[in-house]
Design a protein around this motif. Sequence first.
Motif, PDB file in Angstrom:
ATOM      1  N   GLU A 135       0.804  -0.902   0.143  1.00  0.00           N
ATOM      2  CA  GLU A 135       0.151   0.120   0.070  1.00  0.00           C
ATOM      3  C   GLU A 135       0.840   1.252   0.028  1.00  0.00           C
ATOM      4  O   GLU A 135       1.720   1.546   0.880  1.00  0.00           O
ATOM      5  CB  GLU A 135      -0.915   0.047   1.156  1.00  0.00           C
ATOM      6  N   SER A 136       0.691   2.094  -1.101  1.00  0.00           N
ATOM      7  CA  SER A 136       1.535   3.398  -1.173  1.00  0.00           C
ATOM      8  C   SER A 136       2.986   3.221  -0.947  1.00  0.00           C
ATOM      9  O   SER A 136       3.663   3.647   0.010  1.00  0.00           O
ATOM     10  CB  SER A 136       0.851   4.408   0.015  1.00  0.00           C
ATOM     11  N   GLY A 137       3.575   2.228  -1.951  1.00  0.00           N
ATOM     12  CA  GLY A 137       5.008   1.910  -1.954  1.00  0.00           C
ATOM     13  C   GLY A 137       5.526   0.603  -2.608  1.00  0.00           C
ATOM     14  O   GLY A 137       4.440  -0.123  -2.713  1.00  0.00           O
ATOM     15  N   VAL A 138       6.520   0.465  -3.167  1.00  0.00           N
ATOM     16  CA  VAL A 138       6.556  -0.597  -3.975  1.00  0.00           C
ATOM     17  C   VAL A 138       8.164  -0.990  -3.755  1.00  0.00           C
ATOM     18  O   VAL A 138       8.879  -0.620  -3.210  1.00  0.00           O
ATOM     19  CB  VAL A 138       6.282  -0.212  -5.583  1.00  0.00           C
ATOM     20  N   ALA A 139       8.682  -1.661  -5.227  1.00  0.00           N
ATOM     21  CA  ALA A 139       9.925  -2.032  -4.976  1.00  0.00           C
ATOM     22  C   ALA A 139      11.084  -0.931  -5.735  1.00  0.00           C
ATOM     23  O   ALA A 139      12.255  -1.149  -5.768  1.00  0.00           O
ATOM     24  CB  ALA A 139      10.292  -3.253  -5.700  1.00  0.00           C
ATOM     25  N   VAL A 140      10.313   0.290  -6.152  1.00  0.00           N
ATOM     26  CA  VAL A 140      10.857   1.315  -6.588  1.00  0.00           C
ATOM     27  C   VAL A 140      10.044   2.543  -5.978  1.00  0.00           C
ATOM     28  O   VAL A 140       9.474   2.655  -5.454  1.00  0.00           O
ATOM     29  CB  VAL A 140      11.134   1.392  -8.252  1.00  0.00           C
ATOM     30  N   GLY A 141      11.067   3.754  -6.425  1.00  0.00           N
ATOM     31  CA  GLY A 141      10.483   4.907  -5.945  1.00  0.00           C
ATOM     32  C   GLY A 141      11.167   5.628  -4.666  1.00  0.00           C
ATOM     33  O   GLY A 141      11.682   6.832  -4.834  1.00  0.00           O
ATOM     34  N   ALA A 142      11.543   4.815  -3.772  1.00  0.00           N
ATOM     35  CA  ALA A 142      12.160   5.702  -2.550  1.00  0.00           C
ATOM     36  C   ALA A 142      13.718   5.750  -3.006  1.00  0.00           C
ATOM     37  O   ALA A 142      14.190   4.964  -3.429  1.00  0.00           O
ATOM     38  CB  ALA A 142      11.893   4.777  -1.323  1.00  0.00           C
ATOM     39  N   PRO A 143      14.461   6.831  -2.503  1.00  0.00           N
ATOM     40  CA  PRO A 143      15.613   7.044  -2.984  1.00  0.00           C
ATOM     41  C   PRO A 143      16.470   6.089  -2.348  1.00  0.00           C
ATOM     42  O   PRO A 143      16.360   5.334  -1.362  1.00  0.00           O
ATOM     43  CB  PRO A 143      16.018   8.333  -2.402  1.00  0.00           C
ATOM     44  N   LEU A 144      17.481   5.684  -3.180  1.00  0.00           N
ATOM     45  CA  LEU A 144      18.665   4.944  -2.793  1.00  0.00           C
ATOM     46  C   LEU A 144      19.841   5.582  -2.474  1.00  0.00           C
ATOM     47  O   LEU A 144      20.894   5.518  -3.449  1.00  0.00           O
ATOM     48  CB  LEU A 144      18.719   3.876  -3.966  1.00  0.00           C
ATOM     49  N   ASN A 145      19.841   6.433  -1.700  1.00  0.00           N
ATOM     50  CA  ASN A 145      21.084   7.670  -1.504  1.00  0.00           C
ATOM     51  C   ASN A 145      21.902   6.575  -1.086  1.00  0.00           C
ATOM     52  O   ASN A 145      22.014   5.878  -0.044  1.00  0.00           O
ATOM     53  CB  ASN A 145      20.580   8.711  -0.562  1.00  0.00           C
ATOM     54  N   GLY A 146      23.434   6.694  -1.545  1.00  0.00           N
ATOM     55  CA  GLY A 146      24.379   6.068  -1.108  1.00  0.00           C
ATOM     56  C   GLY A 146      25.380   6.791   0.072  1.00  0.00           C
ATOM     57  O   GLY A 146      24.833   7.764   0.776  1.00  0.00           O
ATOM     58  N   THR A 147      26.439   6.268   0.084  1.00  0.00           N
ATOM     59  CA  THR A 147      27.318   6.657   1.170  1.00  0.00           C
ATOM     60  C   THR A 147      27.635   8.494   1.209  1.00  0.00           C
ATOM     61  O   THR A 147      27.456   8.869   2.333  1.00  0.00           O
ATOM     62  CB  THR A 147      28.837   5.961   0.979  1.00  0.00           C
TER      63      THR A 147
END
Length: 537
Positions: A242-254
Amino acid sequence: MLLSSFFAASLVALSSASQPPVVNSRAGIFHGRHLPTFHQDVYLGIKYAPKPERFAPAKLADDNSTTHLNATQYGVDCTGYGSDTNTLVSGGWTTLGEDCLHLNIIKPIVKKRKEKLPVLLWIYGGGWQQGATSDPSRYNLSYIVQQSSFNNKPVIGISINYRMAAFGFISSKEIDATGNQNLGLRDQRLAMQWVNRHISAFGGDPKKVTIWGESAGAYSVGDHINAYNGDAGGLFRAAVMESGVAVGAPLNGTDWYQHIYDNLTASVGCANATDTLQCIRDVPYDKIAPYGYVGLEWFHVRDGTFIPRHGQASLAQGRFAKIPIIVGTNTDEGFGVNGVDTDAQAIEQLTHSKRWNVNATVAGRMLKLYPNDPAVGAPYGWGNRTWPQYGAQYKRYTSIATDLTMFAPRRLMAESMSKYVEGVYSYRWDAPKFNNTPTTIGVNHFSEIPFVFGNPEQTITPLGNSIENMALSRLVGRMWASFAYDLDPNGHGVSGVPTWPQYSKIVSNFVFRADESYIEDDDDRVDSVAYINSLVR
């Protein structure tokens, strides 16, 4: 804890009225509570892992089949707050906050049924920065489990705690050197391993687990689908997001996290330590916790194992768990900002936001795809109405933010997974959690939660006494439970509801509404969504 003399006396006192439920398992002898109103037995605060070393992976709790365990109360939250307010220290934080890796089991009493029950396992959201299983107002699983029994498709409900903010998602060159990123996600995986190992003793089927989450919890579910190149390890067979998946949220690194780590070490006096990581491990919890929970900057990171690559790349390459899913978003998720009046301010927000992570070229293209026309902006369905107090381009920017964060990734996941598996179901939630007011506009983020959990006594997100709201709540609760039971949300037993088609058969969404739910073509904002989904974030 061992069965204390106080707890033993309590059991004796209760036995004259009703015998508390007891489960014997390899993990221990669990003494739970019976809920006569729901006809359920509950086992609360079960430790799936002992207190972990700070900023290090947890370890699965040892088996001890002869140990008596009190499972009648929720465990302490991972922020340090719990159901027992006496544990709080004067500063508001308690060291018990790091001994928080618990889960709760809600089991319906089912007679004359030989087979093991499917499991619906809940992962709470909260930006990976807040949330807890001991939130009985919003996240009380008894109602949805009850609906599953009413529908003769009973499931066991499970909710799990996991570490959050700095304690679950810290990253830096110091952390990366130890390989200890994404600890909160690894906690969740460990809880699934405990369930896989022990749920049979509670009447559950370890081969029929559906993982389920909202917002950060849904992104977490998506991460488990992509984890280890799609190797689910037999821990789950289906998922609800619900309102979130396997993509979309940032994958900000080190690079993104390093300054947060440095600020944390400086805040607790560890900046000049020879080993800053060991130093912040040694700082008392009540001293570091106020700094470890600052901000909403905590996201998952690529670590090469649990999260090997961007989720979008995993979907494109087919390197994900091939399982049935329910995936959806709310009509007006939001996540925009107030005070955007000009194109220049919109580009500034897009290029400097911690969530969007786009460059100036992409930001400029976005403004062309989303014209500054209130009639086509979010919240949708309000025509030319504007809210100037939130900014001249409020509706435009909110539309961009909704699609970047939720709507476009939802479509990408539905399209990608339906190429590989049967049983992909997509929805759009179009029922507001409150009556719309000037301060609560549209069907925004979290709107579906009170309906899904179906608690009429909720105080934070009330359903009210609306007959239509309660009917919709019953429908969605039964759909989720039906999906966990036999991988089909259509077995809900409610008349007059259109059949929810699989996405591979008809590219469409089931639209949840309080007046009348329906099926729609999934074709809103085709060009802009396609552009967003061409980007790797």
